[in-house]
Scaffold this motif. Structure first.
Motif, mmCIF file in Angstrom:
data_model
loop_
_atom_site.group_PDB
_atom_site.id
_atom_site.type_symbol
_atom_site.label_atom_id
_atom_site.label_comp_id
_atom_site.label_asym_id
_atom_site.label_seq_id
_atom_site.Cartn_x
_atom_site.Cartn_y
_atom_site.Cartn_z
ATOM 1 N N SER A 66 43.116 28.754 49.007
ATOM 2 C CA SER A 66 42.178 29.714 49.592
ATOM 3 C C SER A 66 42.908 30.879 50.255
ATOM 4 O O SER A 66 42.316 31.907 50.545
ATOM 5 N N ASP A 90 46.101 44.562 44.399
ATOM 6 C CA ASP A 90 44.693 44.972 44.348
ATOM 7 C C ASP A 90 43.981 44.337 43.158
ATOM 8 O O ASP A 90 42.833 43.899 43.277
ATOM 9 N N GLN A 91 44.654 44.250 42.018
ATOM 10 C CA GLN A 91 44.075 43.593 40.843
ATOM 11 C C GLN A 91 43.810 42.112 41.126
ATOM 12 O O GLN A 91 42.750 41.581 40.765
ATOM 13 N N CYS A 92 44.761 41.460 41.760
ATOM 14 C CA CYS A 92 44.610 40.036 42.094
ATOM 15 C C CYS A 92 43.459 39.823 43.078
ATOM 16 O O CYS A 92 42.669 38.892 42.930
ATOM 17 N N ARG A 93 43.382 40.681 44.081
ATOM 18 C CA ARG A 93 42.299 40.569 45.068
ATOM 19 C C ARG A 93 40.936 40.813 44.432
ATOM 20 O O ARG A 93 39.966 40.122 44.760
ATOM 21 N N ALA A 94 40.867 41.762 43.510
ATOM 22 C CA ALA A 94 39.602 42.029 42.819
ATOM 23 C C ALA A 94 39.202 40.855 41.937
ATOM 24 O O ALA A 94 38.019 40.527 41.821
ATOM 25 N N ALA A 95 40.177 40.204 41.332
ATOM 26 C CA ALA A 95 39.892 39.072 40.452
ATOM 27 C C ALA A 95 39.511 37.815 41.235
ATOM 28 O O ALA A 95 38.827 36.939 40.694
ATOM 29 N N HIS A 96 39.938 37.730 42.496
ATOM 30 C CA HIS A 96 39.697 36.530 43.317
ATOM 31 C C HIS A 96 39.223 36.946 44.711
ATOM 32 O O HIS A 96 39.930 36.746 45.705
ATOM 33 N N PRO A 97 38.025 37.513 44.805
ATOM 34 C CA PRO A 97 37.571 38.062 46.099
ATOM 35 C C PRO A 97 37.380 37.017 47.198
ATOM 36 O O PRO A 97 37.400 37.376 48.378
ATOM 37 N N SER A 98 37.235 35.760 46.846
ATOM 38 C CA SER A 98 37.038 34.733 47.869
ATOM 39 C C SER A 98 38.354 34.175 48.405
ATOM 40 O O SER A 98 38.358 33.334 49.301
ATOM 41 N N GLU A 100 42.073 34.884 50.198
ATOM 42 C CA GLU A 100 42.853 35.818 51.005
ATOM 43 C C GLU A 100 44.249 35.909 50.402
ATOM 44 O O GLU A 100 44.963 34.908 50.344
#
Length: 126
Positions: A66, A90-98, A100
């Motif tokens: 998580s 940013d790509q990783c965060r967009a792909a996994h918004p839930s 951190e």
């Protein structure tokens, strides 16, 4: 409840597979120090080797992480760290918004790392 906290050691990559050996040893040592229940420790590479950072993050998310901390195993804050890494994060965060997804500074920027390297250099000189 929060899932495990993963760590991704992020390195440049090279054509010669032997180049990755010290990074594999670092990852293995970190796994030993953390223990199996603390979360996954994995490697990712910017280019020329696999997995890349998005694939490593996706694998940790699939394992239930998580929170993921990306640790750039670079000696300094060059163009890859200042330009390329933020875009990939940013790509990783967009792909996994839930999830951190954190990022530390490059390991070579840490005072303790500089001290360790200086000590190593002194030992080699005598």
């Amino acid at each position: 409840m929060m899932g495990p906290h993963g760590i991704v050691l992020f390195a440049h990559g090279a054509r010669d597979v032997r180049w990755a050996e010290p990074f594999e040893r670092l990852a293995a040592r970190l796994r030993e120090l953390r223990g199996a229940s603390a979360g996954t420790v994995s490697l990712a590479f910017l280019e020329l080797m696999t997995p890349d950072l998005p694939a490593a993050v996706a694998a940790q998310v699939a394992d239930g992480a998580s929170v993921i901390t990306v640790v750039p195993v670079f000696f300094g804050q060059g163009g890859h760290i200042r330009r390329d890494l933020p875009v990939i994060l940013d790509q990783c965060r967009a792909a996994h918004p839930s999830v951190e997804i954190r990022c530390s500074t490059a390991v070579g920027e840490d005072a303790d790392v500089i001290e360790a390297i200086a000590g190593y250099c002194l030992r080699q000189a005598f």
